[in-house]
Design a protein around this motif. Structure first.
Motif, short mmCIF file in Angstrom:
data_model
loop_
_atom_site.label_atom_id
_atom_site.label_comp_id
_atom_site.label_asym_id
_atom_site.label_seq_id
_atom_site.Cartn_x
_atom_site.Cartn_y
_atom_site.Cartn_z
N LYS A 212 0.82 -1.15 0.06
CA LYS A 212 -0.06 0.02 -0.03
C LYS A 212 0.82 1.26 -0.03
O LYS A 212 0.51 2.05 -0.59
N ARG A 226 -6.08 -0.01 -6.10
CA ARG A 226 -7.06 -0.77 -4.95
C ARG A 226 -6.73 -2.21 -4.51
O ARG A 226 -6.99 -2.89 -3.58
N ASP A 231 -7.53 2.94 -0.64
CA ASP A 231 -9.30 2.89 -0.73
C ASP A 231 -9.21 4.16 -1.35
O ASP A 231 -9.67 5.25 -0.94
N ASP A 233 -11.25 6.01 -5.13
CA ASP A 233 -12.05 5.63 -6.24
C ASP A 233 -12.60 7.01 -6.53
O ASP A 233 -13.47 7.48 -5.60
N LEU A 250 -16.67 0.43 -2.40
CA LEU A 250 -15.27 0.25 -2.80
C LEU A 250 -14.81 -1.03 -2.78
O LEU A 250 -15.20 -1.99 -1.84
N THR A 252 -11.50 -3.32 -2.73
CA THR A 252 -10.12 -3.36 -2.46
C THR A 252 -9.58 -4.96 -2.09
O THR A 252 -10.38 -5.65 -1.80
#
Length: 396
Positions: A212, A226, A231, A233, A250, A252
């Motif tokens: 990440k 993602r 997180d 979008d 969402l 992920t």
């Protein structure tokens, strides 16, 4: 444009492209290898420049609606939507609610088309031609649905400045529901393949891992980011068209590897199916268009949308005439290239085609500007007609 990562001198360099069976569009890659292990990677883009941004400065606001659709055939609707939103922002108008809902509906159908096309291409690069043929066969269904809406299978031309051209009647809505039901059943098979097939999992699990933190540092966007737990979008962070009325959930994954990129995109297909049904069941009533002036007031505007590959950004500048002063486009592929050359290092050369396909790259999306030097420090800005004549003379 050239990007490099951890290149090592004195090693064997394997070039791929700009013309290569594994590349559907021209791009030049150089992988420095020690045996079968990649120790360095670089990418050079710019082989399919078409001068779209420059061409937009020689056409009026309406004509450019159709030109920006040609930036990418697979993302034509979302480019037109981003452009239309920017022009409407400058003009101080808002498309009617029914038009906004139809824009979202077509955007989600386009996302289904894009993800299914990518699934086949990525599988093909790994040698899984059965999955490639199945996914592309089923992709015909969503192309038929788009054709039923607008008469086109690739460049949809649904948008107008101030609204949309086409409406959704009850008969078409039923056809869309039936198509979505069929595709959802097929996606269950795709998910089973990418998560349980021993050979497929061996080629994707723990391959091309990106944390990440690395995704944030490298500026990755869309499903690529993602899949690493980012997180982000635009449909959620900065809702546009009717995404406030029909919000997105969402999707992920924390694994950050190539398999996670497959899983995220397939889960996004399920979410698109849910959105399409919800829009069809609660379509707002009303008009499809509002009037937009031919001469757009002077000013600047930025519009952001979530293309199938990630955030797409348009910068528009008006000088108060019927022709834009500047149209600048930043596509998601441009943001994701740096992640490829970074996590390629340490993997086997045989993994490179799938890793390249893993970000769903669009080479022509990147290539919109070029500088021509005629020796020394002389550098001139050329008009659209000069660029056109140069191309004709070059290939004569």
């Amino acid at each position: 444009m050239t990007m490099e990562a951890q290149t090592t001198t004195g090693k064997f360099v394997v070039p791929i492209g700009p013309q290569h069976p594994a590349l559907k569009e021209p791009g030049h890659f150089e992988f420095t290898v020690d045996g079968e292990i990649v120790t360095g990677a670089s990418v050079r883009l710019g082989f399919v420049h078409r001068g779209i941004e420059k061409g937009a400065e020689a056409r009026n606001w309406v004509q450019n609606m159709y030109m920006v659709e040609r930036v990418c055939g697979i993302c034509s609707h979302v480019h037109a939507t981003a452009y239309a939103l920017g022009v409407e922002q400058l003009a101080g108008v808002t498309a009617p609610p029914r038009a906004q809902a139809i824009r979202e509906l077509v955007a989600e159908l386009e996302r289904v088309h894009s993800h299914m096309l990518w699934l086949g291409v990525a599988a093909h690069e790994g040698g899984f031609d059965t999955l490639f043929m199945y996914s592309w066969r089923d992709r015909e269904t969503v192309m038929d649905l788009l054709e039923a809406i607008c008469g086109n299978r690739v460049h949809y031309s649904v948008n107008l400045l101030g609204g949309v051209k086409y409406d959704i009647d009850d008969k078409l809505a039923d056809q869309l529901r039936k198509g979505v039901d069929f595709l959802e059943g097929r996606c269950e098979h795709y998910m089973k393949v990418v998560t349980t097939d021993e050979t497929f999992v061996g080629r994707t699990k723990n391959v091309g891992k990106m944390s990440k933190e690395e995704a944030y540092e490298l500026g990755s966007v869309g499903p690529t980011a993602r899949a690493s737990g980012v997180d982000r979008d635009i449909r959620i962070d900065a809702p546009y068209v009717s995404y406030e009325q029909f919000p997105v959930k969402l999707i992920t994954d924390d694994a950050g590897d190539l398999q996670a990129r497959f899983v995220v995109r397939i889960k996004e297909l399920y979410e698109s199916f849910r959105l399409i049904r919800e829009i069809l069941d609660h379509m707002p009533e009303g008009e499809l268009t509002v009037k937009v002036p031919r001469r757009i007031p002077a000013g600047e505007a930025i519009s952001r949308v979530e293309a199938p590959r990630g955030e797409l950004l348009y910068f528009l500048k008006s000088n108060g005439t019927d022709i834009p002063d500047r149209v600048k486009i930043r596509t998601p592929s441009l943001c994701n290239w740096s992640s490829v050359v970074n996590y390629a290092v340490g993997h086997k050369l045989a993994d490179m085609p799938m890793l390249l396909a893993g970000i769903d790259p669009c080479f022509s999306c990147n290539d919109r500007s070029v500088t021509i030097h005629r020796g020394g420090n002389v550098q001139n800005d050329w008009s659209w007609e000069q660029l056109r004549q140069y191309g004709i003379a070059y290939y004569r």
